[in-house]
Write a protein that holds these residues in place. Structure first.
Motif, mmCIF file in Angstrom:
data_model
loop_
_atom_site.group_PDB
_atom_site.id
_atom_site.type_symbol
_atom_site.label_atom_id
_atom_site.label_comp_id
_atom_site.label_asym_id
_atom_site.label_seq_id
_atom_site.Cartn_x
_atom_site.Cartn_y
_atom_site.Cartn_z
ATOM 1 N N UNK A 1 -7.730 2.448 2.966
ATOM 2 C CA UNK A 1 -8.713 2.987 2.020
ATOM 3 C C UNK A 1 -8.135 2.830 0.615
ATOM 4 N N UNK A 2 -8.037 1.559 0.192
ATOM 5 C CA UNK A 2 -7.356 1.225 -1.055
ATOM 6 C C UNK A 2 -8.294 0.462 -1.973
ATOM 7 N N UNK A 3 -7.926 0.395 -3.237
ATOM 8 C CA UNK A 3 -8.713 -0.306 -4.233
ATOM 9 C C UNK A 3 -8.310 -1.779 -4.274
ATOM 10 N N UNK A 4 -9.235 -2.659 -3.929
ATOM 11 C CA UNK A 4 -9.044 -4.103 -3.989
ATOM 12 C C UNK A 4 -7.756 -4.581 -3.312
ATOM 13 N N UNK A 5 -7.498 -4.182 -2.069
ATOM 14 C CA UNK A 5 -6.253 -4.606 -1.421
ATOM 15 C C UNK A 5 -6.150 -6.110 -1.216
ATOM 16 N N UNK A 6 -7.268 -6.785 -0.892
ATOM 17 C CA UNK A 6 -7.201 -8.230 -0.655
ATOM 18 C C UNK A 6 -6.826 -8.988 -1.920
ATOM 19 N N UNK A 7 -7.262 -8.512 -3.083
ATOM 20 C CA UNK A 7 -6.863 -9.160 -4.329
ATOM 21 C C UNK A 7 -5.363 -9.019 -4.550
ATOM 22 N N UNK A 8 -4.813 -7.882 -4.175
ATOM 23 C CA UNK A 8 -3.362 -7.700 -4.289
ATOM 24 C C UNK A 8 -2.633 -8.646 -3.347
ATOM 25 N N UNK B 1 0.816 -1.203 0.000
ATOM 26 C CA UNK B 1 0.000 0.000 0.000
ATOM 27 C C UNK B 1 0.854 1.259 0.000
ATOM 28 N N UNK B 2 0.393 2.278 -0.696
ATOM 29 C CA UNK B 2 1.068 3.567 -0.717
ATOM 30 C C UNK B 2 0.510 4.456 0.389
ATOM 31 N N UNK B 3 1.251 5.493 0.804
ATOM 32 C CA UNK B 3 0.767 6.372 1.873
ATOM 33 C C UNK B 3 -0.600 6.978 1.607
ATOM 34 N N UNK B 4 -0.928 7.262 0.350
ATOM 35 C CA UNK B 4 -2.226 7.876 0.054
ATOM 36 C C UNK B 4 -3.374 6.872 0.108
ATOM 37 N N UNK B 5 -3.075 5.603 0.381
ATOM 38 C CA UNK B 5 -4.107 4.596 0.558
ATOM 39 C C UNK B 5 -4.358 4.301 2.036
ATOM 40 N N UNK B 6 -3.776 5.129 2.902
ATOM 41 C CA UNK B 6 -3.906 4.958 4.343
ATOM 42 C C UNK B 6 -4.299 6.282 4.989
ATOM 43 N N UNK B 7 -5.111 6.199 6.047
ATOM 44 C CA UNK B 7 -5.491 7.394 6.799
ATOM 45 C C UNK B 7 -5.129 7.170 8.265
#
Length: 329
Positions: free
Chosen positions: A303-310, A114-120
């Motif tokens: 807050x990421x797009x499809x993290x479990x698939x990754x 995950x990138x920083x912009x996918x985390x809050x």
């Protein structure tokens, strides 16, 4: 030159199922579709529909993450009546390899990607780059996992921490929890910290208040709490946020998760500022002599797009061969 899509990844929760195609050794699916589980009689039916609509492919291997323990060839979801045989799926679709892992093991594997912009960030704290990481997430159920450091890098934990017992803190909670003890003989964290839990807690509180409960969905309960239009919904969500803080802190202390606590699932990311301003962080830090320790632990909302698939794609690596179960043709 077109990349050959030769791997299938599936993220199967209690409500939705997400499928993606990717090229071997790549971690981001190139083609993804999401379906409601209730719309299909079986996993095989979903896979058939998905592959019939997908771009040209030659699937050699698949990784399926499931919201249930992975203990044998027959997989039965905890919060749905679906079941399937790992070997039967492999044979039906001609796959050479099928790997099945827990859904939160997959989500844990996504964290390093995950990138920083996918985390809050919630509150304060600074992560120890060499520390263990904790993970949990309320959705249809409550998933729990984590990442531990090894000589080969981060390695995921497979467990069922959502079913740990929780106890009442006061007379009001004792009255609420008693209804669950009478019905189930056990009050687990998942009975409160989940979509189904929100519905049941709402009904129990309405009954205690002598009010007829409306047939509200979890998202309607949270929406009414956010707009302050329903006192019962407000009480439900206040309890939800506080207990999520308590259970999260317990996980951090158990794992020694100085690398931070990550929150996934389908509920918390949608709450936005309501969750940030809730009593979650206060309860997270209220640990007596370890209050200062807890203040230093960062909490991140995924807050990421499809993290479990990754994460499922990452699980296909030979480094994670011993995670879950693997069938080969």
């Amino acid at each position: 030159m077109t990349t050959l899509l030769d791997a299938l990844v599936i993220d199967m929760g209690g409500t939705n199922i997400r499928l993606g195609l990717l090229a071997q050794n790549l971690l981001v699916p190139q083609y993804v579709e999401t379906y409601e589980i209730d719309a299909f009689p079986s996993l095989a039916d979903v896979i058939s529909l998905f592959l019939s609509k997908a771009p040209p492919h030659a699937i050699k291997q698949a990784c399926i993450d499931v919201a249930t323990p992975v203990t044998g060839d027959l997989i039965k979801l905890t919060n749905h009546d679906w079941s399937f045989s790992i070997s039967a799926i492999g044979q039906q679709f001609g796959f050479q390899r099928v790997k099945v892992i827990n859904d939160f093991t997959a989500l844990a594997l996504s964290i390093p990607l995950l990138s920083p912009n996918e985390l809050k960030l919630v509150g304060q704290g600074s992560a120890d780059p060499d520390g263990t990481i904790g993970l949990l997430g309320p959705g249809t159920g409550l998933g729990v996992s984590g990442l531990v450091r090894s000589a080969a890098g981060l390695y995921p934990i497979s467990g069922e921490g959502g079913h740990v017992t929780i106890g009442a803190r006061n007379a009001r909670e004792l009255a609420i929890f008693s209804a669950f003890w009478e019905r189930y003989g056990h009050m687990s964290a998942e009975r409160l910290l989940s979509g189904t839990g929100l519905e049941e807690i709402y009904v129990v509180i309405a009954k205690l208040n002598g009010i007829e409960a409306e047939p509200l969905l979890p998202e309607e309960i949270s929406a009414r709490a956010v707009n302050k239009s329903c006192p019962i919904c407000i009480e439900v969500m206040n309890m939800f946020c506080e207990w999520l803080g308590i259970v999260s802190a317990n996980l951090v202390l158990t794992l020694g998760a100085t690398g931070g606590l990550y929150i996934g699932g389908g509920i918390v990311p949608k709450l936005g500022d309501y969750f940030i301003k809730s009593n979650f962080r206060e309860m997270f830090e209220t640990k007596g002599r370890f209050q200062n320790f807890m203040r230093g632990i960062p909490v991140y909302i995924i807050n990421a797009d499809q993290p479990a698939l990754r994460g499922a794609a990452s699980a296909l690596s030979v480094r994670f061969e011993r995670i879950g179960l693997t069938w080969r043709a």
